[in-house]
Design a protein around this motif. Structure first.
Motif, PDB file in Angstrom:
ATOM      1  N   VAL A   1       0.851  -1.184   0.000  1.00  0.00           N
ATOM      2  CA  VAL A   1       0.000   0.000   0.000  1.00  0.00           C
ATOM      3  C   VAL A   1       0.888   1.236   0.000  1.00  0.00           C
ATOM      4  O   VAL A   1       1.894   1.287   0.705  1.00  0.00           O
ATOM      5  N   GLN A   2       0.511   2.211  -0.787  1.00  0.00           N
ATOM      6  CA  GLN A   2       1.220   3.486  -0.825  1.00  0.00           C
ATOM      7  C   GLN A   2       0.237   4.611  -0.550  1.00  0.00           C
ATOM      8  O   GLN A   2      -0.923   4.553  -0.972  1.00  0.00           O
ATOM      9  N   LEU A   3       0.727   5.644   0.140  1.00  0.00           N
ATOM     10  CA  LEU A   3      -0.041   6.867   0.368  1.00  0.00           C
ATOM     11  C   LEU A   3       0.687   8.001  -0.336  1.00  0.00           C
ATOM     12  O   LEU A   3       1.861   8.261  -0.052  1.00  0.00           O
ATOM     13  N   GLY A   4      -0.015   8.670  -1.235  1.00  0.00           N
ATOM     14  CA  GLY A   4       0.573   9.770  -1.983  1.00  0.00           C
ATOM     15  C   GLY A   4      -0.070  11.093  -1.608  1.00  0.00           C
ATOM     16  O   GLY A   4      -1.275  11.254  -1.771  1.00  0.00           O
ATOM     17  N   GLU A   5       0.738  12.013  -1.090  1.00  0.00           N
ATOM     18  CA  GLU A   5       0.230  13.308  -0.634  1.00  0.00           C
ATOM     19  C   GLU A   5       0.504  14.390  -1.662  1.00  0.00           C
ATOM     20  O   GLU A   5       1.478  14.333  -2.402  1.00  0.00           O
ATOM     21  N   SER A   6      -0.332  15.413  -1.647  1.00  0.00           N
ATOM     22  CA  SER A   6      -0.133  16.587  -2.495  1.00  0.00           C
ATOM     23  C   SER A   6      -0.822  17.777  -1.860  1.00  0.00           C
ATOM     24  O   SER A   6      -1.655  17.613  -0.964  1.00  0.00           O
ATOM     25  N   GLY A   7      -0.446  18.975  -2.335  1.00  0.00           N
ATOM     26  CA  GLY A   7      -1.153  20.179  -1.923  1.00  0.00           C
ATOM     27  C   GLY A   7      -0.398  21.095  -0.987  1.00  0.00           C
ATOM     28  O   GLY A   7      -0.899  22.174  -0.656  1.00  0.00           O
ATOM     29  N   GLY A   8       0.787  20.708  -0.539  1.00  0.00           N
ATOM     30  CA  GLY A   8       1.538  21.597   0.335  1.00  0.00           C
ATOM     31  C   GLY A   8       2.095  22.778  -0.434  1.00  0.00           C
ATOM     32  O   GLY A   8       1.975  22.874  -1.654  1.00  0.00           O
ATOM     33  N   GLY A   9       2.703  23.712   0.311  1.00  0.00           N
ATOM     34  CA  GLY A   9       3.304  24.862  -0.337  1.00  0.00           C
ATOM     35  C   GLY A   9       3.520  26.005   0.614  1.00  0.00           C
ATOM     36  O   GLY A   9       3.471  25.833   1.841  1.00  0.00           O
ATOM     37  N   LEU A  10       3.768  27.174   0.044  1.00  0.00           N
ATOM     38  CA  LEU A  10       4.023  28.396   0.803  1.00  0.00           C
ATOM     39  C   LEU A  10       2.800  29.296   0.694  1.00  0.00           C
ATOM     40  O   LEU A  10       2.296  29.536  -0.402  1.00  0.00           O
ATOM     41  N   VAL A  11       2.348  29.799   1.826  1.00  0.00           N
ATOM     42  CA  VAL A  11       1.169  30.655   1.855  1.00  0.00           C
ATOM     43  C   VAL A  11       1.370  31.722   2.924  1.00  0.00           C
ATOM     44  O   VAL A  11       2.089  31.502   3.911  1.00  0.00           O
ATOM     45  N   GLN A  12       0.755  32.874   2.724  1.00  0.00           N
ATOM     46  CA  GLN A  12       0.823  33.924   3.726  1.00  0.00           C
ATOM     47  C   GLN A  12      -0.146  33.633   4.871  1.00  0.00           C
ATOM     48  O   GLN A  12      -1.151  32.932   4.691  1.00  0.00           O
ATOM     49  N   ALA A  13       0.155  34.175   6.020  1.00  0.00           N
ATOM     50  CA  ALA A  13      -0.734  34.039   7.171  1.00  0.00           C
ATOM     51  C   ALA A  13      -2.135  34.518   6.801  1.00  0.00           C
ATOM     52  O   ALA A  13      -2.299  35.542   6.119  1.00  0.00           O
TER      53      ALA A  13
END
Length: 121
Positions: free
Chosen positions: A2-14
């Protein structure tokens, strides 16, 4: 396996928003609890939110009211909608899933590789 693939992170302002996704794939019979955890530099990994297969949720006090966890059982995917982000939310975010595998019908816990979330002030 089984593999878990994540996405959607990044840099964002407060004050901004991000949405994380984590899709499970492989020899899956069914998935029980799924969740998101995070680890900031120099700190231990901590729970952010969890969700059962029936949709019951649990949140850390620090994110309650700002983050929403959800899942799509048909897609074996869990999401984390993060609103009103703060600099202290900066961390590597990991998804986790308790998966019953098809081969042995045994439950195992799996982790994703992690995705960086950075919130600037």
């Amino acid at each position: 396996q089984v593999q878990l693939g994540e996405s959607g992170g990044g840099l964002v302002q407060a004050g901004g928003s991000l949405r994380l996704s984590c899709a499970a794939s492989g020899t899956i019979f069914n998935i029980n609890n799924m969740g998101w955890y995070r680890q900031a530099p120099g700190k231990q990994r901590e729970l952010v939110a969890t969700i059962t297969s029936g949709g019951s949720t649990n949140y850390a006090g620090s994110v309650k009211g700002r983050f929403t966890i959800s899942r799509d059982n048909a897609k074996n995917t869990v999401y984390l909608q993060m609103n009103s982000l703060k600099p202290e939310d900066t961390a590597v975010y990991y998804c986790s899933a308790w998966v019953v595998v098809t081969t042995t019908r045994t439950e195992y816990r799996y982790w994703g590789q992690g995705t960086q979330v950075t919130v600037s002030s």
